[in-house]
Design an enzyme around this catalytic site. Sequence first.
Site, PDB file in Angstrom:
ATOM      1  N   ASP A 116       3.373  -6.844   3.863  1.00  8.30           N
ATOM      2  CA  ASP A 116       1.802  -6.787   3.586  1.00  8.30           C
ATOM      3  C   ASP A 116       1.270  -5.846   4.476  1.00  8.30           C
ATOM      4  O   ASP A 116       0.897  -6.337   5.573  1.00  8.30           O
ATOM      5  CB  ASP A 116       1.197  -7.913   3.194  1.00  8.30           C
ATOM      6  N   ASP A 276      -1.027   0.744   0.646  1.00  8.48           N
ATOM      7  CA  ASP A 276      -1.003  -0.457   0.909  1.00  8.48           C
ATOM      8  C   ASP A 276       0.148  -1.070  -0.061  1.00  8.48           C
ATOM      9  O   ASP A 276       0.453  -0.860  -1.268  1.00  8.48           O
ATOM     10  CB  ASP A 276      -2.313  -1.502   0.089  1.00  8.48           C
TER      11      ASP A 276
END
Length: 400
Positions: A116, A276
């Site tokens: 992440d 992201d």
Amino acid sequence: MCKESSRIQQNDGFTRSSNTIMSSASAAGAGAAAAPGTLQVVHRSAGKHESASDHVALLHRDQFRVETIHRQHLADSGSATTAESETRLGLPFSSLEYVATIGIGTPERDLTVVLDTGSDLTWVQCQPCSSCYSQNEPMFQPRESITYEEIECADQECFMMSVGTTTCVGTSCIYSVDYGDDSFTSGYLARESITLSPNSTSSDTLTGVLFGCGALWNGGFGASRVAGILGLGQGASSVNLTANPSFYSVELTGIAVAGRSLPIAPSAFDAGTIVDSGTVVTRLPPDAYAALRAEFRRQMCGRYPVAPPIGRVLDTCYDVTGHDEVVVPSVALLFGGGARLDVDASGILLVADVSQACLAFAPNADPGSLSTIGNMQQRAHTMVFDVDGGRVDFGANGCM
């Protein structure tokens, strides 16, 4: 006929690319190259046991995540170690994110975590755990690691959380992090050794990493059955240990479909763009998405029947039943300085089912919100997040 097309094939419920679109460019900034290091990363792809309703739930969580990123970005606006990752496909995990196997502790325990770049703290579930979800691998036992060291309230690291909060229980520093789908993790903040790409000749061990030993969990993340999260943001509690804003920003300036730039005003992207790994589908400003959707629909040329949308997120869907090969127009993301990311065919359509294959882009509700380049559009590219150099680089030979 549609021009400059990419092709995807249906195979046992998984989306596969039958060709490779090559691209290599720097998306933002300039600076020194990253230090060497490797980490094997897995794409958690949706299997054929999943239904369209499963994708609705996944995209619902994805939407919550994007909204949380927008709120966090506004908060950041008010106010170094690098590593690379080698990709692989991880079919045991039913989600649309990427995972990696890392070694935690000494002796190291191999655990699979979500990769992440949009969050900072690395954490896994630990024993004893008062409320944890079921995971595929045995939980981490901190008492068996000689490098595990709990952080006390008197330690300065107790106040280094870039995202989330800390409280004191006795002398122990307790962390808590909330995520966009109203789920949260809480547990003991500690220092621990983390090994990237364990059991390989290119492994790297980071010592004294700020680490969350999770003892309490609530929310939907547990459906993935991974052990936790590897936080690769740029905040102070990340393994990158910098004091930068968490997100990786790039200068998105336009979009091309079938080789032609769309008529999008440059000001549409003024709110900024981030890359992201934890967001599934790319979110665009409303005007930019409207232009992309209109041209994509035109290029599809009535080749496939229109299908219902997936929830409130994906609204341009087709029924590709009976087609072994699906032809879609090429899509490219254009960046400042002339950089270009040609989206692989596997990142253009999200195939929930052969009767529901949808354009894997969505609009932001607010024109003033950040654009977010999601992990589907990063597929088949090697992504390098060069923290020291202030760059996001991408090239060929990535993960499918």
